[in-house]
Write an enzyme that holds these catalytic residues in place. Structure first.
Site, PDB file in Angstrom:
ATOM      1  N   GLU A 138     -30.067  38.483 217.727  1.00  0.00           N
ATOM      2  CA  GLU A 138     -29.756  38.456 219.147  1.00  0.00           C
ATOM      3  C   GLU A 138     -28.820  37.286 219.443  1.00  0.00           C
ATOM      4  O   GLU A 138     -28.923  36.226 218.831  1.00  0.00           O
ATOM      5  CB  GLU A 138     -31.052  38.293 219.944  1.00  0.00           C
ATOM      6  CG  GLU A 138     -30.874  38.401 221.426  1.00  0.00           C
ATOM      7  CD  GLU A 138     -32.197  38.292 222.169  1.00  0.00           C
ATOM      8  OE1 GLU A 138     -32.159  37.915 223.345  1.00  0.00           O
ATOM      9  OE2 GLU A 138     -33.244  38.564 221.565  1.00  0.00           O
TER      10      GLU A 138
ATOM     11  N   ARG B  21      -8.638  38.718 222.438  1.00  0.00           N
ATOM     12  CA  ARG B  21      -9.053  39.062 221.075  1.00  0.00           C
ATOM     13  C   ARG B  21      -7.835  39.264 220.188  1.00  0.00           C
ATOM     14  O   ARG B  21      -7.805  38.827 219.034  1.00  0.00           O
ATOM     15  CB  ARG B  21      -9.930  40.309 221.067  1.00  0.00           C
ATOM     16  CG  ARG B  21     -10.456  40.645 219.670  1.00  0.00           C
ATOM     17  CD  ARG B  21     -11.423  41.833 219.662  1.00  0.00           C
ATOM     18  NE  ARG B  21     -12.597  41.539 220.454  1.00  0.00           N
ATOM     19  CZ  ARG B  21     -12.896  42.107 221.627  1.00  0.00           C
ATOM     20  NH1 ARG B  21     -12.098  43.023 222.145  1.00  0.00           N
ATOM     21  NH2 ARG B  21     -13.984  41.777 222.285  1.00  0.00           N
TER      22      ARG B  21
ATOM     23  N   ASP C 290     -17.100  36.822 219.648  1.00  0.00           N
ATOM     24  CA  ASP C 290     -17.823  36.787 220.910  1.00  0.00           C
ATOM     25  C   ASP C 290     -16.780  36.486 221.970  1.00  0.00           C
ATOM     26  O   ASP C 290     -15.846  35.710 221.735  1.00  0.00           O
ATOM     27  CB  ASP C 290     -18.923  35.732 220.916  1.00  0.00           C
ATOM     28  CG  ASP C 290     -19.864  35.924 222.106  1.00  0.00           C
ATOM     29  OD1 ASP C 290     -20.293  37.071 222.343  1.00  0.00           O
ATOM     30  OD2 ASP C 290     -20.164  34.945 222.810  1.00  0.00           O
TER      31      ASP C 290
ATOM     32  N   ASP D 214     -11.876  44.870 232.506  1.00  0.00           N
ATOM     33  CA  ASP D 214     -10.453  45.227 232.446  1.00  0.00           C
ATOM     34  C   ASP D 214      -9.900  45.795 233.760  1.00  0.00           C
ATOM     35  O   ASP D 214      -8.772  45.472 234.139  1.00  0.00           O
ATOM     36  CB  ASP D 214     -10.182  46.221 231.315  1.00  0.00           C
ATOM     37  CG  ASP D 214     -10.301  45.600 229.931  1.00  0.00           C
ATOM     38  OD1 ASP D 214     -10.526  44.374 229.830  1.00  0.00           O
ATOM     39  OD2 ASP D 214     -10.174  46.350 228.938  1.00  0.00           O
TER      40      ASP D 214
ATOM     41  N   THR E 117     -20.266  44.018 213.861  1.00  0.00           N
ATOM     42  CA  THR E 117     -20.421  44.624 215.178  1.00  0.00           C
ATOM     43  C   THR E 117     -20.921  46.045 214.992  1.00  0.00           C
ATOM     44  O   THR E 117     -20.619  46.682 213.982  1.00  0.00           O
ATOM     45  CB  THR E 117     -19.099  44.635 215.972  1.00  0.00           C
ATOM     46  OG1 THR E 117     -19.329  45.251 217.249  1.00  0.00           O
ATOM     47  CG2 THR E 117     -18.009  45.396 215.256  1.00  0.00           C
ATOM     48  N   GLY E 118     -21.667  46.526 215.960  1.00  0.00           N
ATOM     49  CA  GLY E 118     -22.096  47.914 215.959  1.00  0.00           C
ATOM     50  C   GLY E 118     -21.121  48.806 216.700  1.00  0.00           C
ATOM     51  O   GLY E 118     -21.311  50.010 216.797  1.00  0.00           O
ATOM     52  N   ASN E 119     -20.043  48.236 217.207  1.00  0.00           N
ATOM     53  CA  ASN E 119     -19.061  48.945 218.012  1.00  0.00           C
ATOM     54  C   ASN E 119     -17.950  49.489 217.109  1.00  0.00           C
ATOM     55  O   ASN E 119     -17.099  48.734 216.642  1.00  0.00           O
ATOM     56  CB  ASN E 119     -18.502  47.980 219.065  1.00  0.00           C
ATOM     57  CG  ASN E 119     -17.527  48.632 220.012  1.00  0.00           C
ATOM     58  OD1 ASN E 119     -16.831  49.573 219.658  1.00  0.00           O
ATOM     59  ND2 ASN E 119     -17.464  48.105 221.222  1.00  0.00           N
TER      60      ASN E 119
ATOM     61  N   GLY F 118     -15.332  46.928 230.177  1.00  0.00           N
ATOM     62  CA  GLY F 118     -15.738  45.645 230.737  1.00  0.00           C
ATOM     63  C   GLY F 118     -15.055  45.366 232.061  1.00  0.00           C
ATOM     64  O   GLY F 118     -15.014  46.204 232.961  1.00  0.00           O
TER      65      GLY F 118
END
Length: 199
Positions: free
Chosen positions: A37, A175, A66, A149, A7-9, A147
């Protein structure tokens, strides 16, 4: 064990590191690797795209997830398209779009789904799934989280996920549940091959 978190997060890397800390794994970020993608039509396909690509590119096990929101009255939408719902550019706009789609709708049931996948360079994968059911409000509440939430009240709770602390949310989130299943499986060492767990 060294594991790439696909992940880039950076916040997600920290969340995963905290959830799996007792395993003693050395978690690393992508360090410049570009992920494919998300073109899958299921959470499993999208998690596999990211985890398998990172495992092959880095030659290390890789962890990806995901997740999405499934709304009963919208036949499970937005689902895997949650981050792109209505082609809206940010969380606030996506929340407003969702509220518009649900205007006048009595059935506000929804669930968050997360699929966490651990892929190895040899092609072996382990899949863990977590779900959180609840109800969507008619307007946002709370400043924490991201998101959807601010709209989502988990079953048995009175607060939205955005009104909970990060620690509170982690103990009940979709998660968090998927990561807890991974943790339980790996707590005593590597599991047998072909592992799929649901919490």
């Amino acid at each position: 064990m060294r594991v790439v978190v696909a992940t880039g997060n950076a916040g997600k890397v920290r969340e995963i590191a905290e959830a799996l800390s007792e395993l003693g794994w050395q978690l690393e970020g992508l360090n410049g690797l570009t992920l494919p993608e998300e073109t899958g039509t299921t959470y499993e396909e999208n998690a596999a795209l990211k985890a398998c690509a990172a495992a092959l590119a880095k030659g290390l096990p890789a962890l990806a997830d995901d997740s999405g929101l499934e709304v009963a009255a919208l036949d499970g939408q937005p689902g895997v398209y949650s981050a792109r719902f209505g082609n809206r550019p940010n969380d606030t706009e996506r929340n407003l779009y969702l509220l518009e789609k649900l205007r006048g709708v009595q059935d506000r049931r929804a669930k968050f789904v997360s699929v966490v996948m651990l892929a190895y360079p040899d092609g072996h994968v382990e899949t863990y799934r977590g779900e959180l059911t609840g109800t969507l409000l008619e307007g946002p509440r709370g400043e924490n989280g991201f998101g959807y939430d601010p709209l989502f009240v988990p079953d048995g709770e009175t607060r939205t996920l955005a009104e909970m602390t990060v620690a509170e949310k982690r103990t009940i989130s979709h998660r968090g549940r998927a990561l807890a299943a991974l943790l339980a499986t790996h707590r005593n060492g590597p599991p047998p091959r072909e592992t799929v767990r649901t919490e």
